[in-house]
Design a protein around this motif. Sequence first.
Motif, PDB file in Angstrom:
ATOM      1  N   GLN A 145       1.016  -1.191  -0.085  1.00 33.56           N
ATOM      2  CA  GLN A 145      -0.223  -0.074   0.104  1.00 33.56           C
ATOM      3  C   GLN A 145       0.742   1.236  -0.009  1.00 33.56           C
ATOM      4  O   GLN A 145       2.071   1.032   0.400  1.00 33.56           O
ATOM      5  N   PRO A 146       0.463   2.550  -0.349  1.00 38.03           N
ATOM      6  CA  PRO A 146       0.836   3.748  -0.506  1.00 38.03           C
ATOM      7  C   PRO A 146       1.625   3.922   0.761  1.00 38.03           C
ATOM      8  O   PRO A 146       1.111   3.831   1.900  1.00 38.03           O
ATOM      9  N   SER A 147       2.875   4.316   0.801  1.00 38.29           N
ATOM     10  CA  SER A 147       3.720   4.893   2.079  1.00 38.29           C
ATOM     11  C   SER A 147       3.089   6.170   2.745  1.00 38.29           C
ATOM     12  O   SER A 147       2.819   6.989   1.868  1.00 38.29           O
ATOM     13  N   THR A 148       3.257   6.034   3.894  1.00 29.30           N
ATOM     14  CA  THR A 148       2.765   7.318   4.674  1.00 29.30           C
ATOM     15  C   THR A 148       3.931   8.083   5.230  1.00 29.30           C
ATOM     16  O   THR A 148       3.775   9.014   6.071  1.00 29.30           O
ATOM     17  N   TRP A 149       4.947   7.529   4.872  1.00 28.23           N
ATOM     18  CA  TRP A 149       6.268   8.478   5.485  1.00 28.23           C
ATOM     19  C   TRP A 149       7.615   7.994   4.358  1.00 28.23           C
ATOM     20  O   TRP A 149       7.331   7.662   3.467  1.00 28.23           O
ATOM     21  N   THR A 150       8.634   9.036   4.437  1.00 30.53           N
ATOM     22  CA  THR A 150       9.574   8.917   3.551  1.00 30.53           C
ATOM     23  C   THR A 150      11.095   8.418   3.870  1.00 30.53           C
ATOM     24  O   THR A 150      11.185   8.360   4.984  1.00 30.53           O
ATOM     25  N   LEU A 151      11.435   7.615   3.034  1.00 27.78           N
ATOM     26  CA  LEU A 151      12.986   6.922   3.254  1.00 27.78           C
ATOM     27  C   LEU A 151      13.968   7.920   2.585  1.00 27.78           C
ATOM     28  O   LEU A 151      13.729   8.086   1.304  1.00 27.78           O
TER      29      LEU A 151
END
Length: 193
Positions: free
Chosen positions: A91-97
């Motif tokens: 599912q789409p990420s809710t945070w950034t790497l």
Amino acid sequence: MDELVDGLKQSFYNYISPSESDISKFVAPWTHFETEKNSIITKVGQVEPYFYYIHKGLVRGYFLKEGVEYNMGFSYDGEYSGVYDSFITQQPSTWTLESITDTRGLKITYSDLMLLLDEHKLMERWMRLFYQKVLVGFGIFTKSILADTAEERYSRLIKQSPHVLQMIPQKHLASYLGMTPETFSRMRKRVRD
């Protein structure tokens, strides 16, 4: 590339004891990746396509709320990384790497990893043991953020991972511990004095 593969093999040995034949199968689908300092690896809204082995470098996971960055964790030399919840659920990420330094390592796609897990019980054990470690760490972190004072959080960090003080910028560590950079700086000075 051999150095990266040797590092990945060693990371498996930290959890499981595969035969030479098994370890060859386990590392075969991993491919090389490299990012420059301050590069977004996975952004909010993107489905995490990879599970990463960080051979050399430093990455952080963070999210933004009302323009403020909140650091969730860091991965560095010899560790795994990725937006785990997005990777698992696809599912789409809710945070950034993001890479904090130039970073290189190996990565594996979701479909290749799932195939390895389905075909090899030992690989499934590796994944289970890895996620157990992540869950335990997340539980400790959550309890600390909710119940510990800023000083207790700082003390836990320097007791468990003193080396990160030399690796990770102070502003990111402060955010991770749920405090301002000024509070973090005061605590660091107090401990040194």
